[in-house]
Write an enzyme that holds these catalytic residues in place. Sequence first.
Site, short mmCIF file in Angstrom:
data_model
loop_
_atom_site.label_atom_id
_atom_site.label_comp_id
_atom_site.label_asym_id
_atom_site.label_seq_id
_atom_site.Cartn_x
_atom_site.Cartn_y
_atom_site.Cartn_z
N ASP A 1 -2.33 -2.87 8.36
CA ASP A 1 -3.64 -3.65 8.90
C ASP A 1 -3.45 -4.87 8.34
O ASP A 1 -3.33 -5.93 9.37
CB ASP A 1 -5.37 -3.27 8.59
CG ASP A 1 -5.40 -1.58 9.42
OD1 ASP A 1 -3.72 -0.73 10.03
OD2 ASP A 1 -6.40 -1.83 9.74
N CYS B 1 -2.46 3.46 2.70
CA CYS B 1 -2.99 2.43 4.06
C CYS B 1 -4.36 2.82 5.05
O CYS B 1 -4.61 4.06 4.86
CB CYS B 1 -1.81 1.93 5.00
SG CYS B 1 -2.30 0.13 5.05
N ASP B 2 -5.08 2.17 5.43
CA ASP B 2 -6.13 2.20 6.42
C ASP B 2 -6.27 3.63 6.93
O ASP B 2 -7.38 4.22 6.93
CB ASP B 2 -6.72 1.21 6.88
CG ASP B 2 -6.99 -0.23 5.89
OD1 ASP B 2 -6.53 0.06 4.84
OD2 ASP B 2 -6.98 -1.79 6.66
N LYS B 3 -5.19 3.07 7.79
CA LYS B 3 -5.29 4.95 9.14
C LYS B 3 -4.42 6.04 8.42
O LYS B 3 -4.36 6.67 9.03
CB LYS B 3 -4.41 4.61 10.66
CG LYS B 3 -4.91 3.09 11.10
CD LYS B 3 -6.38 3.09 11.28
CE LYS B 3 -7.60 1.30 11.25
NZ LYS B 3 -7.07 1.25 10.23
N CYS C 1 0.74 -1.28 -0.30
CA CYS C 1 -0.14 -0.15 -0.15
C CYS C 1 0.91 1.35 -0.46
O CYS C 1 0.73 2.37 -0.26
CB CYS C 1 -1.16 0.29 1.45
SG CYS C 1 -0.74 -0.90 2.65
N SER D 1 -12.55 -5.20 9.76
CA SER D 1 -11.66 -4.51 8.78
C SER D 1 -13.58 -4.29 7.91
O SER D 1 -14.29 -5.17 7.38
CB SER D 1 -10.61 -6.18 8.41
OG SER D 1 -10.54 -5.49 7.12
#
Length: 578
Positions: free
Chosen positions: A91, A132-134, A59, A481
């Site tokens: 994650d 990426c996610d966060k 990512c 998730s």
Amino acid sequence: MTRKPDGSWDKSKLPSRHVTEGPSRAPHRSYYYAMGLGTREIAQPFVGVASCWNEAAPCNTALMRQAHAVSKGVKAAGGTPREFCTITVTDGIAMGHEGMRSSLVSRDCIADSVELTMRGHGYDALVGVAGCDKSLPGMMMAMLRLNVPSVFLYGGSILPGRWQGKDVTVVDVFEGVGMHSAGKMTLEDLCDLETHACPSDGACGGQFTANTMACVSEAIGLALPLSASLPAPYLSRDEYAVASGEAVMRLIESNLRPRDICTRKAFENAAVIVAATGGSTNAALHLPAMAHECGISFTLRDVAEIFLRTPYLADLKPGGQYVAKDMGEAGGMPVLLKTLLEGGFIHGDGMTVTGKTMAENLKDVKWRDDQVVIRPVSNPLSPTGGVVGLWGSLAPDGAIVKVAGMTSHRSHRGPARCFEGEDACFDAVAAGDYQDGDVLVIRYEGPKGGPGMREMLSTTAALAGQGRGDKVALVTDGRFSGGTRGLCIGHIGPEAQAGGPIALVEDGDIITIDADAGTIDLEVAPEELARRKAAWTPRKTNYNSGAIWKFAQLVGPAHLGATTHPGADGETHIYADL
């Protein structure tokens, strides 16, 4: 306006004047000469180009390339780019072990580190590149906190893998673990699948958290139209990076700032997009946190009310058929936003980083009859959104579930099977040590109690892989998730560590869940719960120093975004006005 007719800049109201202007700043300027800047470059606005580049996961590996392209755009438009990196906790690699406790904490670390870099060096504007996610919400939180002219750029999704004639993502690998444990997949096939699922740079390819928040970045007005669409490996993405650098310079001239763009209407648009795409439940954590940075109250209940009135339109994995690459090829966010605008589901009058309103951006977008990924509002996959909020005696502060693609098992009533943390539940699931009809309760995984509010894709994917995801329900004060599917309810609040009802559940208690009615209840008499509460004490976690301990001391409840500071309500100054 800060640009003069001769092309030079009036920096009298820009933060960088504190490090570049006047005789007293000669020592400061000497550092810039050491890095090869000239007098004209030092006299221009300084633009922080922040990326979450690292080699932790795919990512992030294409972000440096795109950050360099942003810098080209800044230079071409008369600015001086200053590149820097911040962290990411990925994650997919943190999942299923203690590393996941670092994930949500990293969101605040990203926002804090970008803030501190910008403040410390007096940068005038910000372009944030995240993948990426966060890192996506963390970067946007920093923009809203600093309120300097800012543009967000998503680093792009991964290409879909191909295995045995079908598109696959990393979630297929997680579910393959469950299939293997149930004897439904050979070890050889699992090992072969893992080598094909992730073929390139980029964030996980379904409508998981990264792609959900990438869609949010366009819908909320902080990213250029279509900038979220192209996969990370495509070098044509760099054109959007250059354009983002040019755009931020125009924002400096017009003094159009993130809080001018991210109004309450913009947050409502963002929530609509999450629902319409069947996006990640994590958006219900990140949108309130972003709103908190600019003094807007936008809670889980606000988000859920919008979810309830929004049609589900984009047929994306994990609940649907397609991946982010397909969404981009179908016309991406502009096509989806246009049909939602025409249907009256989003506001068109809010400003965006283009300097135009959302409606102006979408004026010339045409519906694409040649694509099958995005439905028109007249023919939705379902009339209400792919994500639902729940309230009731088990979750007085609310909870959330992703229902995208679920045509059955949207309600459940069964006995509780309690686990003190995810690990114990995963072990039970892996061993098949549970019964059809159970409600698996994973507690002490909330923001304070985890600490860190872990995601639990390993457990939910194992259930799905065993083919029993529609036979049980799973509830937790932790998170799920964006790749989770099935009746999995997260964000139960108040959390167990705060003495919420989830802490008082005992094995065999009956829990009732109804996603259509938006309810989740514990069928235990109030008098009995009061007796249990009197005997209850908080647990001591294993995190009693360091960053995760600090997070646990500061973090607020999930329904308000799990934030760690007072936000705009506590401000006495805004960085951009220093």
